[in-house]
Design an enzyme around this catalytic site. Structure first.
Site, PDB file in Angstrom:
ATOM      1  N   PRO A   2       0.826  -1.207   0.000  1.00  0.00           N
ATOM      2  CA  PRO A   2       0.000   0.000   0.000  1.00  0.00           C
ATOM      3  C   PRO A   2       0.862   1.260   0.000  1.00  0.00           C
ATOM      4  CG  PRO A   2      -0.790  -1.569   1.622  1.00  0.00           C
ATOM      5  CD  PRO A   2       0.514  -2.092   1.125  1.00  0.00           C
ATOM      6  N   GLU A   3       0.435   2.250  -0.749  1.00  0.00           N
ATOM      7  CA  GLU A   3       1.167   3.516  -0.778  1.00  0.00           C
ATOM      8  C   GLU A   3       0.526   4.493   0.206  1.00  0.00           C
ATOM      9  OE1 GLU A   3       2.653   4.767  -4.549  1.00  0.00           O
ATOM     10  OE2 GLU A   3       2.415   2.779  -5.435  1.00  0.00           O
ATOM     11  N   LYS A  51       4.376   5.307   4.988  1.00  0.00           N
ATOM     12  CA  LYS A  51       3.738   3.994   4.977  1.00  0.00           C
ATOM     13  C   LYS A  51       3.595   3.425   6.387  1.00  0.00           C
ATOM     14  CE  LYS A  51       5.382   3.120   0.302  1.00  0.00           C
ATOM     15  NZ  LYS A  51       6.033   2.168  -0.633  1.00  0.00           N
ATOM     16  N   ARG A 151      13.872   9.780  10.559  1.00  0.00           N
ATOM     17  CA  ARG A 151      14.462   9.050   9.430  1.00  0.00           C
ATOM     18  C   ARG A 151      13.684   9.261   8.138  1.00  0.00           C
ATOM     19  NH1 ARG A 151      14.420   4.780  13.151  1.00  0.00           N
ATOM     20  NH2 ARG A 151      12.806   3.667  11.969  1.00  0.00           N
ATOM     21  N   ASN A 191       5.689   2.591  -5.734  1.00  0.00           N
ATOM     22  CA  ASN A 191       6.026   2.246  -7.103  1.00  0.00           C
ATOM     23  C   ASN A 191       5.048   2.804  -8.130  1.00  0.00           C
ATOM     24  OD1 ASN A 191       7.856   1.005  -8.816  1.00  0.00           O
ATOM     25  ND2 ASN A 191       6.569  -0.805  -9.050  1.00  0.00           N
ATOM     26  N   ARG A 283      12.066  -2.782  -7.547  1.00  0.00           N
ATOM     27  CA  ARG A 283      10.687  -2.871  -8.054  1.00  0.00           C
ATOM     28  C   ARG A 283      10.693  -2.603  -9.552  1.00  0.00           C
ATOM     29  NH1 ARG A 283       6.908  -2.078  -4.023  1.00  0.00           N
ATOM     30  NH2 ARG A 283       5.457  -2.971  -5.557  1.00  0.00           N
TER      31      ARG A 283
END
Length: 300
Positions: A2-3, A51, A151, A191, A283
């Site tokens: 999932p984005e 995410k 991060r 992606n 990917r």
């Protein structure tokens, strides 16, 4: 995986269902051993960045969830269902599960390309959620959550500006296609959005980051916010413009939703050139060698 649009959508739905309420939490198959730390506590808010999801139960009690490639939620109304499958965690409201079920279904994330955003249970009427297959489901301290945020790069859906992203891209020799998949550069872009944002910018994914114009990066960031916000409502990630589709009006057909993503070997909607693909940053990358002309754009 999932984005960011889907992660923020879950955060909004779960906040509407449970935030401000006492919730029950368990790990019925024993794989979430810290359920007792938050069971019976009030859920203050649900956080989303990139995410990552954070369910804030108070001081040093943040349930961190990263769905990874296999994770997904199931939602429901009415009584708790029987335990089935590799169930990692359940969360529910005791009063809500005593009520009858209401109309609506829970659709798996894997079906996003066929989901028009309708037919789901109204978020405020969700009584329980189940989590299966996440990459992580664990309790974070505030310090650990803050370290995670440090991060990560900025998130287009959190109102962040692009300055941190621009600064990191401008110093890098890596390709822009690699950089957009780096969550420390831009959190939440995955992606699908990588391929589509680069196409819409007419930018070769093989362009070194330090050679990308700042104005182009700002345009990509702005479009990311618009497209990802739309994807929170309609779980289909639609990135094509009406004027570029074979069908200029009416519902967006599944095969017309994207410019290049998973369209390898098919003609580009703009140039008619065959869409190419190769692996980049682990990917499959998709691009049009004509619309996105640049270094190595003809590579296969």
């Amino acid at each position: 995986m999932p984005e960011g649009n889907e992660i923020h959508r879950w955060a909004e739905r779960h906040a509407a269902a449970f935030a401000g309420k006492m919730v029950r939490v368990d790990g019925p198959q024993g794989r979430f051993v810290d359920a007792g730390m938050i069971d019976g506590k009030k859920l203050r808010r649900v956080l989303a960045v990139g995410k990552h999801l954070g369910y804030d139960f108070g001081k040093d009690l943040i349930l961190h969830v990263h769905l990874g490639l296999q994770g997904d939620f199931t939602e429901g109304s009415g009584p708790l269902p029987d335990v089935r499958g590799a169930l990692r965690l359940r969360m529910w409201n005791e009063a809500a599960v005593k009520k009858p079920a209401v109309p609506g279904v829970s659709k798996r994330h894997a079906w996003y390309s066929d989901d028009d955003g309708t037919g789901h249970i109204e978020a405020a009427k969700v009584a329980w959620v189940e989590l299966r297959g996440p990459m992580d489901c664990s309790i974070y301290s505030q310090e650990k959550w803050d370290a995670l945020l440090e991060r990560l790069g900025p998130d287009p859906l959190n109102g962040d500006g692009p300055e941190k992203m621009i600064a990191r891209v401008a110093k890098s020799k890596k390709t822009i296609g690699e950089l957009l998949m780096d969550q420390s550069v831009a959190a939440g872009i995955g992606n699908i959005y990588r391929a589509e944002l680069l196409f819409r910018a007419r930018l070769s994914p093989f362009t070194p980051g330090k050679e990308v114009e700042e104005s182009t990066l700002r345009s990509i960031w702005k479009e990311a916010g618009v497209l990802m916000k739309a994807g929170m409502i309609d779980r289909r990630i639609v990135t094509t413009k009406p004027k570029d589709r074979p069908h200029k009006s009416g519902p967006v057909l599944k095969e017309e939703a994207h410019y290049v993503y998973r369209r390898q070997g098919r003609p580009c909607w703009i140039s008619g050139t065959k869409i190419l693909t190769k692996v980049m940053a682990g990917r499959n990358l998709f691009w049009c060698p004509v619309c996105q002309a640049g270094p190595d754009s003809q590579a296969q």
